[in-house]
Motif scaffolding. Structure first.
Motif, PDB file in Angstrom:
ATOM      1  N   ARG A 160       0.823  -1.215  -0.007  1.00  0.00           N
ATOM      2  CA  ARG A 160       0.082  -0.066  -0.023  1.00  0.00           C
ATOM      3  C   ARG A 160       0.999   1.306  -0.066  1.00  0.00           C
ATOM      4  NH1 ARG A 160      -5.312  -0.801   0.580  1.00  0.00           N
ATOM      5  NH2 ARG A 160      -5.991  -3.164   1.204  1.00  0.00           N
ATOM      6  N   GLN A 161       2.045   1.402   0.741  1.00  0.00           N
ATOM      7  CA  GLN A 161       2.871   2.367   0.766  1.00  0.00           C
ATOM      8  C   GLN A 161       3.491   2.780  -0.787  1.00  0.00           C
ATOM      9  OE1 GLN A 161       5.835   1.573   3.691  1.00  0.00           O
ATOM     10  NE2 GLN A 161       4.369   2.129   5.244  1.00  0.00           N
ATOM     11  N   VAL A 162       3.660   1.750  -1.473  1.00  0.00           N
ATOM     12  CA  VAL A 162       4.425   1.853  -2.878  1.00  0.00           C
ATOM     13  C   VAL A 162       3.324   2.161  -3.981  1.00  0.00           C
ATOM     14  CG1 VAL A 162       6.356   0.757  -2.116  1.00  0.00           C
ATOM     15  CG2 VAL A 162       4.702  -0.744  -3.396  1.00  0.00           C
ATOM     16  N   ALA A 163       1.938   1.497  -3.711  1.00  0.00           N
ATOM     17  CA  ALA A 163       1.027   1.555  -4.924  1.00  0.00           C
ATOM     18  C   ALA A 163       0.490   2.970  -5.091  1.00  0.00           C
ATOM     19  CB  ALA A 163      -0.109   0.655  -4.514  1.00  0.00           C
ATOM     20  N   THR A 164       0.491   3.329  -6.144  1.00  0.00           N
ATOM     21  CA  THR A 164      -0.100   4.576  -6.665  1.00  0.00           C
ATOM     22  C   THR A 164      -1.596   4.524  -7.101  1.00  0.00           C
ATOM     23  OG1 THR A 164       1.006   4.509  -8.902  1.00  0.00           O
ATOM     24  CG2 THR A 164       2.395   5.632  -7.167  1.00  0.00           C
ATOM     25  N   LYS A 165      -1.583   3.732  -8.366  1.00  0.00           N
ATOM     26  CA  LYS A 165      -2.973   3.790  -9.049  1.00  0.00           C
ATOM     27  C   LYS A 165      -3.544   2.053  -8.795  1.00  0.00           C
ATOM     28  CE  LYS A 165      -2.084   6.985 -12.351  1.00  0.00           C
ATOM     29  NZ  LYS A 165      -2.009   7.392 -13.922  1.00  0.00           N
ATOM     30  N   THR A 166      -2.686   1.198  -7.986  1.00  0.00           N
ATOM     31  CA  THR A 166      -3.021   0.015  -8.114  1.00  0.00           C
ATOM     32  C   THR A 166      -4.015  -0.341  -7.078  1.00  0.00           C
ATOM     33  OG1 THR A 166      -0.910  -0.650  -9.128  1.00  0.00           O
ATOM     34  CG2 THR A 166      -2.251  -2.336  -7.879  1.00  0.00           C
ATOM     35  N   GLU A 167      -5.147  -0.868  -7.340  1.00  0.00           N
ATOM     36  CA  GLU A 167      -6.098  -1.623  -6.237  1.00  0.00           C
ATOM     37  C   GLU A 167      -5.531  -2.528  -5.397  1.00  0.00           C
ATOM     38  OE1 GLU A 167     -10.710  -2.348  -5.700  1.00  0.00           O
ATOM     39  OE2 GLU A 167     -10.015  -2.552  -7.375  1.00  0.00           O
ATOM     40  N   VAL A 168      -5.572  -2.443  -4.169  1.00  0.00           N
ATOM     41  CA  VAL A 168      -4.830  -3.654  -3.280  1.00  0.00           C
ATOM     42  C   VAL A 168      -5.919  -4.093  -2.352  1.00  0.00           C
ATOM     43  CG1 VAL A 168      -3.243  -4.042  -1.336  1.00  0.00           C
ATOM     44  CG2 VAL A 168      -2.641  -2.313  -3.128  1.00  0.00           C
ATOM     45  N   PHE A 169      -5.848  -5.612  -2.381  1.00  0.00           N
ATOM     46  CA  PHE A 169      -6.793  -6.298  -1.605  1.00  0.00           C
ATOM     47  C   PHE A 169      -6.005  -7.223  -0.489  1.00  0.00           C
ATOM     48  CE2 PHE A 169      -8.694  -5.760  -5.682  1.00  0.00           C
ATOM     49  CZ  PHE A 169     -10.523  -5.578  -5.288  1.00  0.00           C
ATOM     50  N   GLY A 170      -6.438  -7.481   0.537  1.00  0.00           N
ATOM     51  CA  GLY A 170      -5.863  -8.307   1.485  1.00  0.00           C
ATOM     52  C   GLY A 170      -6.816  -8.314   2.933  1.00  0.00           C
ATOM     53  N   LYS A 171      -5.837  -8.422   3.968  1.00  0.00           N
ATOM     54  CA  LYS A 171      -6.381  -8.193   5.209  1.00  0.00           C
ATOM     55  C   LYS A 171      -7.363  -6.875   5.681  1.00  0.00           C
ATOM     56  CE  LYS A 171      -2.815 -11.190   7.139  1.00  0.00           C
ATOM     57  NZ  LYS A 171      -3.910 -12.233   7.521  1.00  0.00           N
ATOM     58  N   MET A 172      -6.726  -5.688   5.215  1.00  0.00           N
ATOM     59  CA  MET A 172      -7.437  -4.522   5.511  1.00  0.00           C
ATOM     60  C   MET A 172      -8.489  -4.312   4.707  1.00  0.00           C
ATOM     61  SD  MET A 172      -4.028  -1.836   5.283  1.00  0.00           S
ATOM     62  CE  MET A 172      -2.577  -2.529   6.285  1.00  0.00           C
ATOM     63  N   THR A 173      -9.044  -4.944   3.665  1.00  0.00           N
ATOM     64  CA  THR A 173     -10.378  -4.861   2.943  1.00  0.00           C
ATOM     65  C   THR A 173     -11.141  -6.142   3.423  1.00  0.00           C
ATOM     66  OG1 THR A 173      -9.239  -6.369   0.897  1.00  0.00           O
ATOM     67  CG2 THR A 173      -9.054  -4.008   0.964  1.00  0.00           C
ATOM     68  N   GLY A 174     -10.610  -6.889   4.224  1.00  0.00           N
ATOM     69  CA  GLY A 174     -11.543  -8.055   4.729  1.00  0.00           C
ATOM     70  C   GLY A 174     -11.479  -9.126   3.767  1.00  0.00           C
ATOM     71  N   THR A 175     -10.762  -9.247   2.733  1.00  0.00           N
ATOM     72  CA  THR A 175     -10.329 -10.413   1.794  1.00  0.00           C
ATOM     73  C   THR A 175      -9.722 -11.491   2.189  1.00  0.00           C
ATOM     74  OG1 THR A 175     -10.523  -8.602   0.135  1.00  0.00           O
ATOM     75  CG2 THR A 175      -9.819 -10.963  -0.621  1.00  0.00           C
ATOM     76  N   VAL A 176      -8.593 -11.280   3.049  1.00  0.00           N
ATOM     77  CA  VAL A 176      -7.840 -12.312   3.779  1.00  0.00           C
ATOM     78  C   VAL A 176      -7.937 -12.303   5.322  1.00  0.00           C
ATOM     79  CG1 VAL A 176      -5.281 -13.076   4.126  1.00  0.00           C
ATOM     80  CG2 VAL A 176      -6.298 -12.298   1.818  1.00  0.00           C
ATOM     81  N   PRO A 177      -8.359 -13.339   5.988  1.00  0.00           N
ATOM     82  CA  PRO A 177      -8.515 -13.173   7.722  1.00  0.00           C
ATOM     83  C   PRO A 177      -7.097 -12.853   8.286  1.00  0.00           C
ATOM     84  CG  PRO A 177      -8.437 -15.539   6.756  1.00  0.00           C
ATOM     85  CD  PRO A 177      -8.287 -14.733   5.618  1.00  0.00           C
ATOM     86  N   TYR A 178      -7.371 -11.973   9.151  1.00  0.00           N
ATOM     87  CA  TYR A 178      -6.363 -11.666  10.276  1.00  0.00           C
ATOM     88  C   TYR A 178      -5.849 -12.810  10.916  1.00  0.00           C
ATOM     89  CZ  TYR A 178      -6.093  -6.464   9.572  1.00  0.00           C
ATOM     90  OH  TYR A 178      -5.687  -5.368   9.028  1.00  0.00           O
ATOM     91  N   GLU A 179      -6.939 -13.473  11.432  1.00  0.00           N
ATOM     92  CA  GLU A 179      -6.652 -14.710  12.290  1.00  0.00           C
ATOM     93  C   GLU A 179      -6.257 -15.891  11.815  1.00  0.00           C
ATOM     94  OE1 GLU A 179      -9.576 -13.166  12.237  1.00  0.00           O
ATOM     95  OE2 GLU A 179      -9.216 -11.653  13.493  1.00  0.00           O
ATOM     96  N   GLY A 180      -5.494 -16.679  12.510  1.00  0.00           N
ATOM     97  CA  GLY A 180      -5.491 -18.086  12.280  1.00  0.00           C
ATOM     98  C   GLY A 180      -4.355 -18.621  11.111  1.00  0.00           C
ATOM     99  N   GLU A 181      -4.535 -19.911  10.737  1.00  0.00           N
ATOM    100  CA  GLU A 181      -3.673 -20.209   9.835  1.00  0.00           C
ATOM    101  C   GLU A 181      -4.439 -20.346   8.537  1.00  0.00           C
ATOM    102  OE1 GLU A 181      -0.699 -23.863  10.359  1.00  0.00           O
ATOM    103  OE2 GLU A 181      -2.795 -24.406  11.135  1.00  0.00           O
TER     104      GLU A 181
END
Length: 589
Positions: free
Chosen positions: A292-313
């Protein structure tokens, strides 16, 4: 080179031997324990190996060896790095001469841990390189090369395998055990090793100046790598990278992060080529924050968007689901797991004949309205017997108990702590409780071994990690030297005496210590100690259920009558608690 089918920790240990390791120390903690367990019994390469009393002690021993020019390893689990955090942070300033690798094994899903913290955060905090293997082979290769990387930059290197890497098996290409042996030589340099403020300010600046070169070197070594194949990308790390590659479409780009710090220019060049990027990593969003720090126009998905769980394996199924949510169709679909009906639960339980069970039983019987802080070890399973009210970290049973006792709580406080845990971090708490006048009973569960992590010796056992006889520490003398006036040692298999000891402790004031002493039943069996099992006289058994409440897994019921299975370890406590006298040793009436 030879191919061997190895457990991850076996591959890691062998890599240390290939890298000419001279010194290894650690404190046992799942999933890291096997590394030192293997190094301490192997005969291929002579080296110094020790189980230390705690992680801070282990760290400082290994750091000192590295200051003497040796290649040194220190092992622990992730929560152990909290204990070693003090020297960790400053060792980044002092640096090292010989290669120094800190193995901190993370435990996603908290299989055997009290939290799911992410060691990569410590690496970022300390500004140290961190290697994060994605397979058993990569774990071997990274560990083999980590010592050279440490020497190249004069810094400790953190090695972060996770449970799935440590405890998976696979074919591993291994090399020859190293034959080079160094001679330790400490070369004093107060400006480097004496961290007074005037020196620290300069050392901090030097540490910061090393960071750009470290980032670029990790890319050159191939730890951080990418392949561009389309306008969508996945960035991943650790064992999740293996799962991603199982389900990734051919037209989706892939970047695998195997080492930190991440070179921002390299990462930006990759991210900018894509319209969207999905970041898949276990535990903290370390990579996602960098993306997210280096992205300028790229859409980023991951934990912060709820796409990937924060907890567990993560699993192949959760990875596939995350990709689906991010608009990347996985190549494999995983149906929802359907639990098999009728399978009884199999929670962890204290062993048949475990000395902890009668101790908890007696403690609860005497202190019916007590508060029971406990600690980290097998005995945490006393929770199932209603004998554990708090557990937070190593050594905290005594300090939490002292805090409760001094807070104004009127109920009696009785805390439990194992022998290894007491030696790890329990002694300062006991000293503090006595010094500040706490009203409490401390029960040291002395089973003569570090049982939960694999039966490693400790200073109470009378033998070192490498099998050399050592003087066993006296827990009773330690307690008395902390100022405890009333210390009693008791055999927990002698239930009448155990109950009497608890009753006498209840009548006294101040800090009282009861040492319940009996070898771990597993260790005893391995040593050839066998006790004749017990049996139930069905004519005398009334089916009252008192023995059922004791919770021993060797006691079963057929109809209303109790029976004793071949799990029986012969401790005999059930015979003491049976109100009808229906239980006796086999062959006796």
């Amino acid at each position: 080179m030879a191919v061997r089918y190895l457990l991850g920790n076996e591959g890691i240990a062998h890599a240390c031997l290939e890298a000419n390791i001279d010194f290894a120390s650690g404190y046992p903690g799942t999933p890291s324990s096997e590394v030192v367990d293997i190094l301490r019994v192997q005969e291929e390469r002579p080296l110094t190996v020790e189980w230390s009393t705690n992680e801070k002690v282990a760290f400082e021993n290994a750091l000192a060896a590295a200051w003497c020019g040796l290649r040194a390893l220190c092992t622990m689990k992730h929560v152990g790095l909290n204990v070693a955090a003090d020297p960790l942070m400053t060792s980044a300033y002092t640096g090292v001469t010989g290669g120094f690798v800190i193995l901190s094994a993370d435990d996603p899903f908290a299989h055997s841990s009290q939290n799911e913290q992410d060691t990569r955060r410590y690496a970022h905090f300390a500004r140290l390189p961190c290697l994060d293997p994605a397979s058993v082979q990569e774990a071997h290769d990274m560990m083999r090369d980590a010592f050279a990387l440490s020497e190249e930059f004069g810094l400790p290197v953190i090695f972060r395998p996770t449970t799935r890497i440590c405890h998976s098996k696979g074919d591993v290409d291994v090399g020859e055990v190293g034959a080079e042996h160094r001679t330790a030589a400490f070369r004093g340099d107060p400006k480097q090793y004496v961290v007074i403020p005037a020196h620290t300010r300069l050392l901090h600046k030097a540490l910061n100046e090393k960071q750009p070169a470290i980032r670029k070197r990790l890319v050159e070594l191939g730890y951080n790598r990418h392949t561009v194949r389309g306008r969508t990308a996945v960035v991943t790390s650790g064992v999740a990278a293996a799962y991603v590659q199982e389900v990734l479409p051919d037209d989706v780009s892939l970047a695998v992060i195997g080492a930190y710090p991440i070179d921002e220019e390299w990462l930006r060049a990759f991210v900018d080529q894509h319209e969207s990027v999905l970041v898949i990593e276990e535990l903290a969003p370390v990579i996602e924050e960098a993306v997210r720090q280096v992205a300028t126009k790229t859409e980023v998905f991951g934990k912060m968007t709820g796409t990937v769980p924060y907890e567990g394996e993560l699993t192949p199924a959760t990875v596939a689901a995350a990709m689906q949510d991010a608009g990347i169709p996985p190549t494999v679909a995983y149906p929802a797991a359907a639990p098999v009906q009728g399978v009884p639960p199999r929670p962890p339980i204290l062993c048949a004949g475990c000395m902890h069970r009668p101790t908890f039983y007696a403690m609860k019987k005497v202190f019916r309205d007590g508060i029971f802080p406990s600690d980290i070890g097998c005995y945490t399973l006393g929770l199932q017997l209603g004998a554990v009210d708090t557990t937070i970290c190593m050594g905290a049973s005594i300090t939490v108990g002292s805090g409760i006792a001094r807070s104004g709580e009127k109920r009696p406080v009785v805390c439990t702590i194992g022998d290894s845990t007491f030696l790890h971090t329990g002694i300062p708490g006991l000293l503090n409780a006595v010094y500040n006048g706490a009203e409490m009973v401390v029960v040291i569960l002395d089973n003569r071994i570090t049982a939960m992590t694999g039966h490693q010796p400790n200073p109470n056992t009378g033998v070192t990690a490498t099998g050399v006889e050592s003087v066993p520490v006296s827990l009773e003398a330690l307690c008395r030297s902390c100022g405890v006036a009333w210390v009693e040692t008791v055999d927990p298999y002698n239930l009448p005496h155990l109950l009497d000891t608890f009753r006498r402790a209840k009548e006294r004031t101040g800090v009282r210590v009861i040492i319940a002493k009996q070898p771990c039943v597993i260790t005893a069996r391995r040593s050839g100690i066998r006790r004749k099992p017990y049996a139930v006289d069905l004519e005398r058994c009334t089916g009252c259920g008192v023995c059922r409440s004791f919770g021993c897994p060797a006691i079963a019921f057929s109809g209303k009558n109790a029976t004793i299975t071949d799990l029986c370890a012969g401790c005999g406590v059930c015979a003491d608690i049976c109100p009808s006298g229906a239980i006796a040793r086999e062959g006796r009436q």
